[in-house]
Write a protein that holds these residues in place. Structure first.
Motif, PDB file in Angstrom:
ATOM      1  N   VAL A 109      20.338  18.633  -5.465  1.00 25.67           N
ATOM      2  CA  VAL A 109      20.097  17.197  -5.110  1.00 25.67           C
ATOM      3  C   VAL A 109      19.684  16.086  -5.574  1.00 25.67           C
ATOM      4  N   LYS A 110      20.321  14.895  -5.687  1.00 18.71           N
ATOM      5  CA  LYS A 110      19.434  13.947  -6.592  1.00 18.71           C
ATOM      6  C   LYS A 110      19.099  12.486  -5.463  1.00 18.71           C
ATOM      7  N   LEU A 111      18.217  11.834  -4.681  1.00 17.99           N
ATOM      8  CA  LEU A 111      17.704  11.494  -4.394  1.00 17.99           C
ATOM      9  C   LEU A 111      17.121  10.062  -4.310  1.00 17.99           C
ATOM     10  N   LYS A 112      17.428   9.245  -3.487  1.00 14.75           N
ATOM     11  CA  LYS A 112      16.995   8.013  -3.837  1.00 14.75           C
ATOM     12  C   LYS A 112      16.653   7.226  -2.733  1.00 14.75           C
ATOM     13  N   MET A 113      15.199   7.318  -2.369  1.00 14.02           N
ATOM     14  CA  MET A 113      14.543   7.317  -1.181  1.00 14.02           C
ATOM     15  C   MET A 113      13.466   5.435  -1.539  1.00 14.02           C
ATOM     16  N   GLN A 114      12.688   5.235  -0.087  1.00 18.12           N
ATOM     17  CA  GLN A 114      12.399   3.846  -0.505  1.00 18.12           C
ATOM     18  C   GLN A 114      11.284   3.973   0.752  1.00 18.12           C
ATOM     19  N   GLY A 115       9.705   3.446   0.906  1.00 22.46           N
ATOM     20  CA  GLY A 115       9.091   3.617   2.148  1.00 22.46           C
ATOM     21  C   GLY A 115       7.792   3.644   1.561  1.00 22.46           C
ATOM     22  N   TYR A 116       6.761   3.822   2.093  1.00 22.73           N
ATOM     23  CA  TYR A 116       5.329   3.596   1.823  1.00 22.73           C
ATOM     24  C   TYR A 116       4.717   5.247   1.295  1.00 22.73           C
ATOM     25  N   PHE A 117       3.512   4.280   0.573  1.00 21.28           N
ATOM     26  CA  PHE A 117       2.559   6.013  -0.356  1.00 21.28           C
ATOM     27  C   PHE A 117       1.212   5.255   0.330  1.00 21.28           C
ATOM     28  N   GLN A 118       0.283   5.350   1.637  1.00 18.20           N
ATOM     29  CA  GLN A 118      -0.771   5.587   1.414  1.00 18.20           C
ATOM     30  C   GLN A 118      -1.713   6.237   1.007  1.00 18.20           C
ATOM     31  N   PRO A 119      -2.412   5.739  -0.266  1.00 19.09           N
ATOM     32  CA  PRO A 119      -3.507   6.534  -0.552  1.00 19.09           C
ATOM     33  C   PRO A 119      -4.659   6.759   0.623  1.00 19.09           C
ATOM     34  N   SER A 120      -5.014   5.895   0.832  1.00 18.94           N
ATOM     35  CA  SER A 120      -6.376   5.358   1.592  1.00 18.94           C
ATOM     36  C   SER A 120      -6.510   4.583   2.763  1.00 18.94           C
ATOM     37  N   LYS A 121      -6.911   4.939   4.415  1.00 16.08           N
ATOM     38  CA  LYS A 121      -6.638   4.488   5.256  1.00 16.08           C
ATOM     39  C   LYS A 121      -6.929   2.846   5.202  1.00 16.08           C
ATOM     40  N   ASP A 122      -6.258   2.447   4.120  1.00 16.52           N
ATOM     41  CA  ASP A 122      -7.335   0.709   4.212  1.00 16.52           C
ATOM     42  C   ASP A 122      -6.082   0.224   2.998  1.00 16.52           C
ATOM     43  N   LYS A 123      -5.276   1.431   2.830  1.00 12.96           N
ATOM     44  CA  LYS A 123      -4.004   1.135   1.440  1.00 12.96           C
ATOM     45  C   LYS A 123      -3.015   1.495   2.105  1.00 12.96           C
ATOM     46  N   LYS A 124      -2.130   0.476   1.871  1.00 17.20           N
ATOM     47  CA  LYS A 124      -0.598   1.110   1.843  1.00 17.20           C
ATOM     48  C   LYS A 124       0.757   0.256   0.738  1.00 17.20           C
ATOM     49  N   LEU A 125       0.713   1.319   0.240  1.00 14.33           N
ATOM     50  CA  LEU A 125       1.957   0.601  -0.723  1.00 14.33           C
ATOM     51  C   LEU A 125       3.321   1.167  -0.707  1.00 14.33           C
ATOM     52  N   PRO A 126       4.468   0.261  -0.896  1.00 12.54           N
ATOM     53  CA  PRO A 126       5.921   0.096  -0.769  1.00 12.54           C
ATOM     54  C   PRO A 126       5.967   1.048  -2.090  1.00 12.54           C
ATOM     55  N   MET A 127       7.247   1.392  -1.678  1.00 11.35           N
ATOM     56  CA  MET A 127       7.133   2.558  -2.724  1.00 11.35           C
ATOM     57  C   MET A 127       8.913   2.798  -3.300  1.00 11.35           C
ATOM     58  N   GLN A 128       9.370   2.913  -4.302  1.00 10.75           N
ATOM     59  CA  GLN A 128      10.283   3.149  -4.646  1.00 10.75           C
ATOM     60  C   GLN A 128      10.880   4.488  -5.060  1.00 10.75           C
ATOM     61  N   ALA A 129      11.040   5.117  -4.384  1.00  7.10           N
ATOM     62  CA  ALA A 129      11.793   6.952  -5.768  1.00  7.10           C
ATOM     63  C   ALA A 129      12.834   6.922  -5.858  1.00  7.10           C
ATOM     64  N   THR A 130      13.233   8.057  -7.081  1.00 10.34           N
ATOM     65  CA  THR A 130      14.160   8.918  -6.967  1.00 10.34           C
ATOM     66  C   THR A 130      13.819  10.195  -7.416  1.00 10.34           C
ATOM     67  N   GLU A 131      14.423  11.141  -6.663  1.00  6.97           N
ATOM     68  CA  GLU A 131      14.586  12.739  -6.893  1.00  6.97           C
ATOM     69  C   GLU A 131      15.145  13.595  -7.319  1.00  6.97           C
ATOM     70  N   ILE A 132      15.402  14.627  -8.290  1.00  9.68           N
ATOM     71  CA  ILE A 132      16.472  15.974  -8.062  1.00  9.68           C
ATOM     72  C   ILE A 132      15.716  17.191  -8.174  1.00  9.68           C
TER      73      ILE A 132
END
Length: 250
Positions: free
Chosen positions: A53-76
Motif C-alpha cells: 500500500v502507498k499512503l499519503k498522510m498529514q498531521g503532527y510530529f512532536q519531538p519534545s513536550k514543548d515542540k510540535k511540528l506540522p508533518m506531511q509524509a508519503t509511505e510505501i
C-alpha cells in the motif's frame, strides 16, 4: 545520496508482482471468531489481496513536550519493508528526511531545510527498532496478516486478538483491540527503543489508538492515529498524530 537510495528501495518495494487471489471466507474459516471478525471488517470479500500500500498522510510530529511540528509524509509499506518520507515544520523552518527498513537494513536520516544534517542513524539497534515500526504499521495492510503469510493468529478474548510472526529473526507479537464489528481501536507491541531515563535500549510498549477509519479499494483501515512509546502507562508519549489522506493498494 540518501534520496537516490530511497528512490531505489521505493521502486523495489513497488515492483512486487504476484498473482492476486481474492479474499474469501475459506482463507479464515479455521481462525477464532474475533480474528475472523477483524478480517471481515478490514477486507471486503472478493477484494484482491494486496501485496503493498502507498499512503499519503498529514498531521503532527512532536519531538519534545514543548515542540510540535506540522508533518506531511508519503509511505510505501509491503510485506518486505517500508519507506517513510516526511517534511516537518513550515516555510520558515523545516526538516526533511526518511526512515526505511528493507532487506534487513534500516536507516533514519533527517536534515534541516534538506541541507544541514540533524539525524543520521544506521546500526543494529535502529534495525531492531525499525522492525518494530514496520510490524506495528501492518494494520494499514491487513492482507499481510493473513495466515497464508506465516502469521499465527489467536484470540486472547472476545475483543483482543494477537498476530505472531517473524521478521529477520525477530519475533513480533502484535496485539489488536477490536470492537463488536471488528473495527480496530488500538494496536500495540513490545518495540525495541531507547526513550528511557538513561537512554538504554529495551523493549517498550509501543502502539497507537485510532479515532476514525476509511475504506479504500475494498480495505477499511485506521485513518486517524495517535501513536507513541509507553502506550497504556503514565509515561505514554504520543509523539505521532496522523490522518491518512490517500491509500493505494497494489
Amino acid at each position: 545520496m540518501l534520496q537516490n537510495n530511497i528512490n531505489q528501495i521505493w521502486q523495489n518495494l513497488e515492483n512486487t508482482k504476484t498473482e492476486k487471489q481474492p479474499f474469501t471466507q475459506d482463507l479464515i474459516n479455521n481462525l477464532p471468531e474475533p480474528v475472523q471478525r477483524y478480517f471481515l471488517y478490514a477486507i471486503t470479500l472478493g477484494t484482491p489481496l494486496a501485496t503493498g500500500v502507498k499512503l499519503k498522510m498529514q498531521g503532527y510530529f512532536q519531538p519534545s513536550k514543548d515542540k510540535k511540528l506540522p508533518m506531511q509524509a508519503t509511505e510505501i509499506l509491503t510485506a518486505r519493508g517500508f519507506v517513510w518520507q516526511a517534511v516537518m515544520g513550515n516555510k520558515f523552518f523545516n526538516i526533511k528526511g526518511a526512515v526505511y527498513y528493507y532487506n534487513n537494513s534500516a536507516k533514519v536520516e533527517f536534515k534541516i531545510w534538506g541541507l544541514i544534517q540533524l539525524v543520521k542513524e544506521e546500526n543494529p539497534d535502529i534495525n531492531r527498532s525499525s522492525i518494530g515500526r514496520f510490524a506495528g504499521e501492518l494494520f494499514w495492510l491487513p492482507s499481510a496478516l493473513l495466515p497464508q503469510n506465516q502469521v499465527s493468529l489467536q484470540a486472547i478474548d472476545h475483543n483482543t486478538i494477537q498476530a505472531t510472526f517473524n521478521i529477520e529473526g525477530e519475533t513480533v507479537n502484535l496485539t489488536f483491540i477490536i470492537d463488536e464489528n471488528g473495527r480496530v481501536l488500538e494496536v500495540k507491541l513490545p518495540r525495541w527503543g531507547n526513550p528511557t531515563t538513561d537512554k538504554s535500549w529495551q523493549y517498550i510498549p509501543f502502539g497507537g489508538t485510532f479515532s476514525q477509519e476509511t475504506s479504500f479499494q475494498g480495505y477499511t483501515i485506521p485513518s486517524q492515529i495517535n501513536a507513541g512509546w509507553w502506550l497504556g502507562s503514565e509515561q505514554y508519549n504520543g509523539f505521532f498524530q496522523a490522518s491518512i489522506e490517500e491509500a493505494e493498494f497494489f
